[in-house]
Design an enzyme around this catalytic site. Structure first.
Site, short mmCIF file in Angstrom:
data_model
loop_
_atom_site.label_atom_id
_atom_site.label_comp_id
_atom_site.label_asym_id
_atom_site.label_seq_id
_atom_site.Cartn_x
_atom_site.Cartn_y
_atom_site.Cartn_z
CE LYS A 4 -1.85 1.58 4.01
NZ LYS A 4 -1.57 3.00 4.31
CG ASN A 5 2.15 2.65 3.53
OD1 ASN A 5 0.99 2.93 3.22
ND2 ASN A 5 2.50 2.38 4.77
CG ASP B 298 2.71 1.53 9.54
OD1 ASP B 298 2.99 1.69 8.34
OD2 ASP B 298 2.36 2.45 10.29
NE ARG C 75 -7.73 3.98 5.19
CZ ARG C 75 -7.37 5.16 5.68
NH1 ARG C 75 -7.86 5.59 6.81
NH2 ARG C 75 -6.50 5.91 5.02
NE ARG D 233 -0.96 10.65 9.98
CZ ARG D 233 -1.37 9.55 9.34
NH1 ARG D 233 -2.44 8.95 9.76
NH2 ARG D 233 -0.74 9.11 8.28
CB CYS E 272 -6.66 9.94 11.89
SG CYS E 272 -4.96 9.37 11.92
C1 EPZ Z 1 3.50 7.14 6.31
O1 EPZ Z 1 2.61 8.09 6.88
C2 EPZ Z 1 2.70 5.86 6.17
N1 EPZ Z 1 1.58 6.08 5.26
C3 EPZ Z 1 2.20 5.42 7.53
O2 EPZ Z 1 1.50 4.18 7.36
C4 EPZ Z 1 3.41 5.19 8.43
O3 EPZ Z 1 2.95 4.86 9.73
C5 EPZ Z 1 4.24 6.48 8.52
O4 EPZ Z 1 4.62 6.89 7.18
C6 EPZ Z 1 5.51 6.30 9.33
O5 EPZ Z 1 6.28 5.29 8.77
C7 EPZ Z 1 1.80 6.00 3.92
O6 EPZ Z 1 2.91 5.80 3.47
C8 EPZ Z 1 0.61 6.18 3.04
P1 EPZ Z 1 5.16 10.65 8.57
P2 EPZ Z 1 3.02 9.65 6.97
O7 EPZ Z 1 4.96 11.89 7.81
O8 EPZ Z 1 3.78 10.03 5.77
C9 EPZ Z 1 4.81 13.89 11.98
C10 EPZ Z 1 -0.26 2.67 7.63
O9 EPZ Z 1 -0.77 2.13 8.63
N2 EPZ Z 1 4.66 14.89 10.90
O10 EPZ Z 1 6.46 9.91 8.45
O11 EPZ Z 1 1.81 10.41 7.33
C11 EPZ Z 1 3.60 12.99 12.13
O12 EPZ Z 1 2.62 13.62 12.94
C12 EPZ Z 1 0.09 4.15 7.68
O13 EPZ Z 1 -0.01 2.09 6.54
C13 EPZ Z 1 4.68 16.24 11.22
O14 EPZ Z 1 4.83 16.63 12.38
O15 EPZ Z 1 4.00 9.62 8.23
C14 EPZ Z 1 4.16 11.77 12.78
O16 EPZ Z 1 4.26 12.00 14.17
C15 EPZ Z 1 -0.26 4.80 9.00
N3 EPZ Z 1 4.52 17.14 10.23
C16 EPZ Z 1 5.57 11.68 12.19
O17 EPZ Z 1 5.86 12.98 11.65
C17 EPZ Z 1 4.35 16.76 8.91
O18 EPZ Z 1 4.23 17.63 8.03
C18 EPZ Z 1 5.73 10.64 11.10
O19 EPZ Z 1 4.81 10.96 10.10
C19 EPZ Z 1 4.34 15.37 8.62
C20 EPZ Z 1 4.49 14.45 9.62
#
Ligand code: EPZ
Length: 417
Positions: free
Chosen positions: A22-23, A305, A397, A121, A116
């Site tokens: 998915k990712n 995850d 999902r 997020r 969420c």
């Molecule tokens: C990706 O989400 C994945 N989703 C997530 O998988 C995964 O848990 C996550 O990366 C971490 O590996 C997809 O790839 C579609 P991040 P993403 O930006 O990009 C903070 C699943 O279950 N942050 O690395 O949203 C955020 O709040 C999903 O398959 C900011 O503060 O994750 C979090 O604490 C869930 N500001 C941390 O960074 C921003 O602008 C990591 O988020 C962006 C993120």
């Protein structure tokens, strides 16, 4: 409501083929909007998040057709620059389409995706990176408008190695004028896959999968096709299922090299693991031992995850253990439902502590998000008697068909038709 029913308490035996990631698929689908032509994706997982991204691409003017795992995206014409609210709020990761839209047509309109159940997020890192490339944002009550006559290469230093922000920066930089240097990038395998896909379509990107990515902007990308890699999180989920419920299984196409920390934990907990190019064999017939204190982190640490599925194994293991969530501030909420099954998990802040040795009892529980829902199904495999997990839609999902997959591992599992 859609539910999954499991009669637990028997070890798993069998083999399962791991679906496409998915990712990895979602950012590559977003990248197809940069291509003024046809992109063909194979082994694309048939999950609702992919359907959501297909709808988003259609909304902006692409033609999308699916035959099983084969996705044909014709983005010759991008005629609409507004990302529909219902899709952006339903799937937060749709925000990575913004970078591709800015790169392709110089403007995009979308809403803040909001938080969420797994935590806040924010998208501040995404916006900061896109601004560095020259995008100008105006905001009106949660609605964002971004414009850029032509994005210009820049030096971007991310405050945190955010997966999505790294992807957005790479997508926006691919067609920018000049070179972009991105520092403190996420190094997850999905970033490497995105960069490899883009290079196959004519981009000039170095360093994908490392903390420093260099993107030399090119005038345009060309048509290509791509095979989506197997899903490391789905593979890890089923591996943890065998670890927790006991038994033995063959996970075909499971990417062992992308799960090194999880395999280390599984071995410490008593599993026999054999990994080769075809996949992973996992067996746990002896006692489930506590691994002590664990924590999630950015790649290659234990992935956030797989935190919720790991709780199911930890709570039953002999001996105390803890699991600290370092990525999302709300991702331990599933402990409440697991405790209804007798897990005995104590949550304090971002740390879950377990005395271990719990015997899980079949119960009716409710999924509130994707990976927590999968963890509840794993708990049902281990629990004595019948369990019912409601809100199957959250699990769908990210898992093509968790009932089909676990049935092939011998689970006594069914779902509301
Ligand atoms: C990706 O989400 C994945 N989703 C997530 O998988 C995964 O848990 C996550 O990366 C971490 O590996 C997809 O790839 C579609 P991040 P993403 O930006 O990009 C903070 C699943 O279950 N942050 O690395 O949203 C955020 O709040 C999903 O398959 C900011 O503060 O994750 C979090 O604490 C869930 N500001 C941390 O960074 C921003 O602008 C990591 O988020 C962006 C993120």
């Amino acid at each position: 409501m859609g539910w999954i029913q499991i009669r637990g308490g028997t070890p798993l035996r069998g083999e399962v083929s791991i679906q496409g990631s998915k990712n990895a698929a979602l950012p590559i689908m977003a990248a197809s909007a940069l291509v003024p032509g046809v992109t063909v994706l194979m082994n694309c997982p048939e999950i609702s998040d992919v359907s959501c991204m297909c709808e988003l691409l259609k909304c902006v003017g692409a033609k999308v057709s699916r035959e099983g795992g084969r996705l044909v995206i014709d983005a010759s014409r991008i005629s609409q620059h507004r990302l529909p609210e219902e899709h952006v709020t339903r799937m937060r990761s749709s925000v990575i389409l913004a970078g591709a839209m800015l790169g392709r047509c110089g403007e995009v309109f979308f809403q803040y995706p909001g938080g969420c159940v797994i935590g806040d997020r924010p998208i501040d890192l995404h916006l900061a990176a896109l601004k560095k490339l020259g995008a100008v944002f105006t905001e009106d009550g949660g609605h964002l408008a971004a414009r850029a006559s032509r994005l210009e290469g820049a030096r971007i230093v991310l405050d945190f190695p955010s997966v999505g922000a790294t992807e957005n920066a790479v997508l926006a930089a691919a067609l920018a004028k000049g070179t972009t240097e991105i520092y403190r990038c996420a190094a997850e395998p999905e970033i490497s896959a995105l960069c490899d896909f883009l290079n196959g379509a004519g981009a000039r990107i170095r360093g994908g999968g490392t903390a420093h990515i260099t993107v030399e902007g090119v005038p345009r990308l060309h048509e290509s096709q791509w095979r989506v890699e197997p899903d490391r999180i789905v593979a890890g989920t089923y591996l943890i299922g065998v670890l927790a419920a006991g038994g033995s299984a063959r996970l075909l196409r499971a990417p062992a090299r992308q799960l090194t920390e999880v395999l280390k934990v599984a071995r410490r907990m008593g599993a026999e693991i054999a990994a080769d190019r075809e996949g992973i064999s996992v067996e746990r017939t002896g006692k489930l031992q506590s691994p002590g204190a664990l924590e999630t982190g950015v790649y290659p640490a234990i992935p956030t995850d797989l935190q919720s599925p790991l709780l199911v194994a930890l709570c039953q293991a002999q001996g105390k253990s803890s699991l600290t969530e370092r990525i999302f501030n709300g991702r331990l909420a599933v402990a409440e439902e697991l405790n209804r099954m007798g897990a005995g998990i104590e949550v304090e802040g971002n740390c879950a502590r377990m005395a271990g040795g719990s015997f899980l009892t079949g119960s009716s529980v409710t999924a509130r998000e994707l990976r927590g829902g999968a963890a509840l199904v794993l708990a049902g495999l281990c629990a004595g008697g019948y369990s019912r997990v409601y809100n199957r839609r959250f699990i769908d999902r990210g898992y093509e068909d968790i009932v089909r997959d676990l049935k092939s591992l011998g689970a006594d599992i069914g779902s509301e038709t």
